[in-house]
Design a protein around this motif. Structure first.
Motif, PDB file in Angstrom:
ATOM      1  N   SER A  80      40.945  42.978  37.644  1.00 55.94           N
ATOM      2  CA  SER A  80      39.593  43.255  38.141  1.00 55.94           C
ATOM      3  C   SER A  80      38.612  43.429  36.989  1.00 55.94           C
ATOM      4  N   TYR A  81      39.097  43.896  35.861  1.00 53.87           N
ATOM      5  CA  TYR A  81      38.250  44.032  34.671  1.00 53.87           C
ATOM      6  C   TYR A  81      38.014  42.652  34.060  1.00 53.87           C
ATOM      7  N   THR A  86      35.626  40.326  36.031  1.00 56.02           N
ATOM      8  CA  THR A  86      34.264  40.777  36.319  1.00 56.02           C
ATOM      9  C   THR A  86      33.276  39.806  35.670  1.00 56.02           C
ATOM     10  N   ILE A 136      38.640  50.753  40.552  1.00 52.23           N
ATOM     11  CA  ILE A 136      39.985  50.353  40.985  1.00 52.23           C
ATOM     12  C   ILE A 136      40.665  51.517  41.716  1.00 52.23           C
ATOM     13  N   GLU A 190      43.344  50.674  44.271  1.00 49.46           N
ATOM     14  CA  GLU A 190      44.580  50.216  43.636  1.00 49.46           C
ATOM     15  C   GLU A 190      45.412  51.404  43.131  1.00 49.46           C
TER      16      GLU A 190
END
Length: 162
Positions: free
Chosen positions: A134-135, A138, A147, A150
């Motif tokens: 997710s990082y 981006t 997150i 998660e």
């Protein structure tokens, strides 16, 4: 400290690596205390990772004598600045924390971040962040997302496995 959910994620990684219960408990407390919702300070993803222009913040600290700036010069061109805290800043933190005990949270978190980061420098920590999808995915110029969900799912899975 700006993304408590990423810190909780790293604590879970440390728990997986060491089996030390303290890391699991600290990750759980970050989620239970709603730190990702209450204490996150979002950052923008820039070309080389999370970015924020620190010059204004640091210049205020320098002007108040809380931070000392030293430039690394080469051929009369400054290549880098190094910032150091002063005894005045140490005293201020001690005084303010004594007057407002809830501010001790920042000291506790800084110590925890230091423990998790170990001796890794900025580049190595950045590489570690980029391992999180997710990082890494981006979009440039947009906020790095939370997150939290998660982390919650990982905690649930770990608790089921116990």
């Amino acid at each position: 400290m700006r993304y408590p959910d990423f810190l909780a994620y790293e604590l879970l990684n440390k728990y997986d690596e060491t089996g030390e219960e303290k890391y699991l408990l600290k990750a759980e407390s970050i989620i239970e205390d709603q730190e990702p919702d209450l204490r996150s300070i979002p950052m923008i993803r820039y070309r080389f990772g999370a970015f924020e222009n620190l010059h204004e913040s640091l210049s205020l600290l320098v002007s108040k004598g809380l931070v000392y700036r030293d430039g690394n010069k080469s051929d009369e061109t400054i290549k880098a600045y190094y910032y150091y805290i002063t005894p005045l800043s140490v005293q201020l933190v001690e005084d303010v924390t004594a007057e407002f005990p809830s501010l001790a949270w920042y000291d506790e978190r800084a110590k925890l971040v230091k423990e998790i980061a170990g001796s890794l420098g900025g580049s190595a920590l950045k590489e570690r962040q980029y391992k999180h999808m997710s990082y890494a995915t981006t979009q440039l110029g947009t906020q790095i997302p939370s997150i939290k969900n998660e982390v919650i799912n990982r905690l649930k899975a770990l608790n089921r496995a116990k």
